[in-house]
Design an enzyme around this catalytic site. Structure first.
Site, PDB file in Angstrom:
ATOM      1  N   ARG A  85     -70.572 -66.990  62.222  1.00 51.57           N
ATOM      2  CA  ARG A  85     -69.673 -66.910  63.382  1.00 51.57           C
ATOM      3  C   ARG A  85     -68.311 -67.527  63.071  1.00 51.57           C
ATOM      4  O   ARG A  85     -67.297 -67.131  63.634  1.00 51.57           O
ATOM      5  CB  ARG A  85     -70.330 -67.540  64.612  1.00 51.57           C
ATOM      6  CG  ARG A  85     -71.480 -66.654  65.134  1.00 51.57           C
ATOM      7  CD  ARG A  85     -72.207 -67.268  66.289  1.00 51.57           C
ATOM      8  NE  ARG A  85     -71.404 -67.386  67.508  1.00 51.57           N
ATOM      9  CZ  ARG A  85     -71.192 -66.391  68.374  1.00 51.57           C
ATOM     10  NH1 ARG A  85     -71.694 -65.199  68.158  1.00 51.57           N
ATOM     11  NH2 ARG A  85     -70.474 -66.602  69.453  1.00 51.57           N
ATOM     12  N   THR A  91     -63.808 -65.166  69.693  1.00 51.34           N
ATOM     13  CA  THR A  91     -64.026 -63.877  70.369  1.00 51.34           C
ATOM     14  C   THR A  91     -62.734 -63.085  70.559  1.00 51.34           C
ATOM     15  O   THR A  91     -62.682 -61.886  70.299  1.00 51.34           O
ATOM     16  CB  THR A  91     -64.669 -64.140  71.750  1.00 51.34           C
ATOM     17  OG1 THR A  91     -65.819 -64.966  71.568  1.00 51.34           O
ATOM     18  CG2 THR A  91     -65.068 -62.839  72.420  1.00 51.34           C
ATOM     19  N   ARG A 102     -61.908 -61.497  62.583  1.00 49.38           N
ATOM     20  CA  ARG A 102     -61.160 -61.047  63.764  1.00 49.38           C
ATOM     21  C   ARG A 102     -59.701 -61.470  63.691  1.00 49.38           C
ATOM     22  O   ARG A 102     -58.806 -60.748  64.135  1.00 49.38           O
ATOM     23  CB  ARG A 102     -61.813 -61.586  65.036  1.00 49.38           C
ATOM     24  CG  ARG A 102     -63.143 -60.900  65.363  1.00 49.38           C
ATOM     25  CD  ARG A 102     -63.888 -61.672  66.435  1.00 49.38           C
ATOM     26  NE  ARG A 102     -65.114 -61.006  66.856  1.00 49.38           N
ATOM     27  CZ  ARG A 102     -66.072 -61.620  67.553  1.00 49.38           C
ATOM     28  NH1 ARG A 102     -65.938 -62.890  67.887  1.00 49.38           N
ATOM     29  NH2 ARG A 102     -67.156 -60.953  67.897  1.00 49.38           N
ATOM     30  N   HIS A 115     -69.683 -58.070  65.670  1.00 51.72           N
ATOM     31  CA  HIS A 115     -70.545 -58.910  66.501  1.00 51.72           C
ATOM     32  C   HIS A 115     -71.408 -59.765  65.588  1.00 51.72           C
ATOM     33  O   HIS A 115     -71.816 -59.306  64.525  1.00 51.72           O
ATOM     34  CB  HIS A 115     -71.448 -58.033  67.374  1.00 51.72           C
ATOM     35  CG  HIS A 115     -72.654 -58.748  67.895  1.00 51.72           C
ATOM     36  ND1 HIS A 115     -72.630 -59.499  69.041  1.00 51.72           N
ATOM     37  CD2 HIS A 115     -73.906 -58.872  67.392  1.00 51.72           C
ATOM     38  CE1 HIS A 115     -73.823 -60.039  69.235  1.00 51.72           C
ATOM     39  NE2 HIS A 115     -74.620 -59.671  68.240  1.00 51.72           N
TER      40      HIS A 115
HETATM   41  P1  GTP Z   1     -70.161 -61.078  69.937  1.00 54.94           P
HETATM   42  O1  GTP Z   1     -70.362 -61.558  68.540  1.00 54.94           O
HETATM   43  O2  GTP Z   1     -69.689 -59.646  70.003  1.00 54.94           O
HETATM   44  O3  GTP Z   1     -71.342 -61.342  70.824  1.00 54.94           O
HETATM   45  O4  GTP Z   1     -68.913 -61.885  70.464  1.00 54.94           O
HETATM   46  P2  GTP Z   1     -68.856 -63.372  70.960  1.00 54.94           P
HETATM   47  O5  GTP Z   1     -70.200 -64.009  70.887  1.00 54.94           O
HETATM   48  O6  GTP Z   1     -67.723 -64.009  70.239  1.00 54.94           O
HETATM   49  O7  GTP Z   1     -68.445 -63.162  72.494  1.00 54.94           O
HETATM   50  P3  GTP Z   1     -69.376 -62.809  73.763  1.00 54.94           P
HETATM   51  O8  GTP Z   1     -70.806 -62.736  73.383  1.00 54.94           O
HETATM   52  O9  GTP Z   1     -68.974 -63.719  74.847  1.00 54.94           O
HETATM   53  O10 GTP Z   1     -68.846 -61.350  74.144  1.00 54.94           O
HETATM   54  C1  GTP Z   1     -69.403 -60.198  73.552  1.00 54.94           C
HETATM   55  C2  GTP Z   1     -68.317 -59.179  73.377  1.00 54.94           C
HETATM   56  O11 GTP Z   1     -67.796 -58.813  74.637  1.00 54.94           O
HETATM   57  C3  GTP Z   1     -67.104 -59.687  72.581  1.00 54.94           C
HETATM   58  O12 GTP Z   1     -67.266 -59.518  71.196  1.00 54.94           O
HETATM   59  C4  GTP Z   1     -65.989 -58.821  73.113  1.00 54.94           C
HETATM   60  O13 GTP Z   1     -65.952 -57.575  72.424  1.00 54.94           O
HETATM   61  C5  GTP Z   1     -66.414 -58.549  74.551  1.00 54.94           C
HETATM   62  N1  GTP Z   1     -65.685 -59.439  75.450  1.00 54.94           N
HETATM   63  C6  GTP Z   1     -65.885 -60.759  75.640  1.00 54.94           C
HETATM   64  N2  GTP Z   1     -65.020 -61.252  76.548  1.00 54.94           N
HETATM   65  C7  GTP Z   1     -64.245 -60.195  76.934  1.00 54.94           C
HETATM   66  C8  GTP Z   1     -63.178 -60.043  77.850  1.00 54.94           C
HETATM   67  O14 GTP Z   1     -62.727 -60.981  78.494  1.00 54.94           O
HETATM   68  N3  GTP Z   1     -62.657 -58.778  77.981  1.00 54.94           N
HETATM   69  C9  GTP Z   1     -63.120 -57.716  77.263  1.00 54.94           C
HETATM   70  N4  GTP Z   1     -62.550 -56.521  77.445  1.00 54.94           N
HETATM   71  N5  GTP Z   1     -64.119 -57.831  76.401  1.00 54.94           N
HETATM   72  C10 GTP Z   1     -64.683 -59.046  76.229  1.00 54.94           C
HETATM   73 MG    MG Z   2     -71.969 -63.110  71.682  1.00 58.73          MG
END
Ligand code: GTP
Ligand code: MG
Length: 151
Positions: A85, A91, A102, A115
């Site tokens: 991560r 994110t 990213r 992801h």
């Molecule tokens: P993942 O590795 O993809 O799970 O990402 P993360 O763990 O860093 O973030 P999280 O699990 O909170 O969110 C999953 C996914 O949702 C993110 O990778 C983003 O693509 C999307 N996402 C999260 N927050 C937002 C937001 O505020 N707006 C939008 N459009 N997408 C979001």
């Molecule tokens: Mg996540």
């Protein structure tokens, strides 16, 4: 050693090469134990992101994930979930540091390229969702002795 599932949405990554992402995990010393390219259905995407179903961006996120080819992979190694991560970065690509996947390769949060599982339990569930047991390969890489020493 814990294993983590990662996936990469390839289609929308501007000129991103799959190898560009793979090499970052490889160079760190993590071991690739499963990989495939698939176009997930919307239903599958909803299963993958089920814990986010109350969020306003859920539908768009699932549309994006099912919009084209995804490279699904499982990496193994000491600390791979946490450190993976870190390699991925924050994110929101506007906040992820340069040097992270990213940070280097994405611009907007809804299309942040990759992801990563966020813990051992979710990794287990996600590996089960994306892969059949026989798609995971057990092997010892030559690098392991160098990376970990004799213990
Ligand atoms: P993942 O590795 O993809 O799970 O990402 P993360 O763990 O860093 O973030 P999280 O699990 O909170 O969110 C999953 C996914 O949702 C993110 O990778 C983003 O693509 C999307 N996402 C999260 N927050 C937002 C937001 O505020 N707006 C939008 N459009 N997408 C979001
Ligand atoms: Mg996540």
């Amino acid at each position: 050693l814990p294993a983590a599932a990662f996936m990469l949405q390839e289609q929308e990554a501007h000129a991103t090469e799959i190898s560009e992402i793979l090499s970052r995990f490889e160079r760190k010393g993590f071991k690739l134990v499963a990989i495939k390219i698939v176009v997930p259905s919307k239903d599958f995407a909803q299963k993958h992101y089920h814990d986010l179903k109350e969020r306003p961006f859920f539908n768009g996120l699932c549309d994006f994930l099912s919009s084209g080819p995804v490279v699904a992979m499982v990496w193994e190694g000491e600390g791979v979930i946490k450190y993976g991560r870190k390699l991925i970065g924050a994110t929101d690509p506007q906040k992820s540091e340069p040097g992270t996947i990213r940070g280097d390769l994405a611009v907007v949060v809804g299309r942040n390229i990759i992801h990563g599982s966020d813990g051992p339990e979710t990794a287990k569930d996600e590996i089960k969702l994306w892969f059949k047991p026989e798609e995971l390969v057990t092997y010892t890489s030559n690098a392991e002795k160098w990376i970990y020493g004799d213990n």
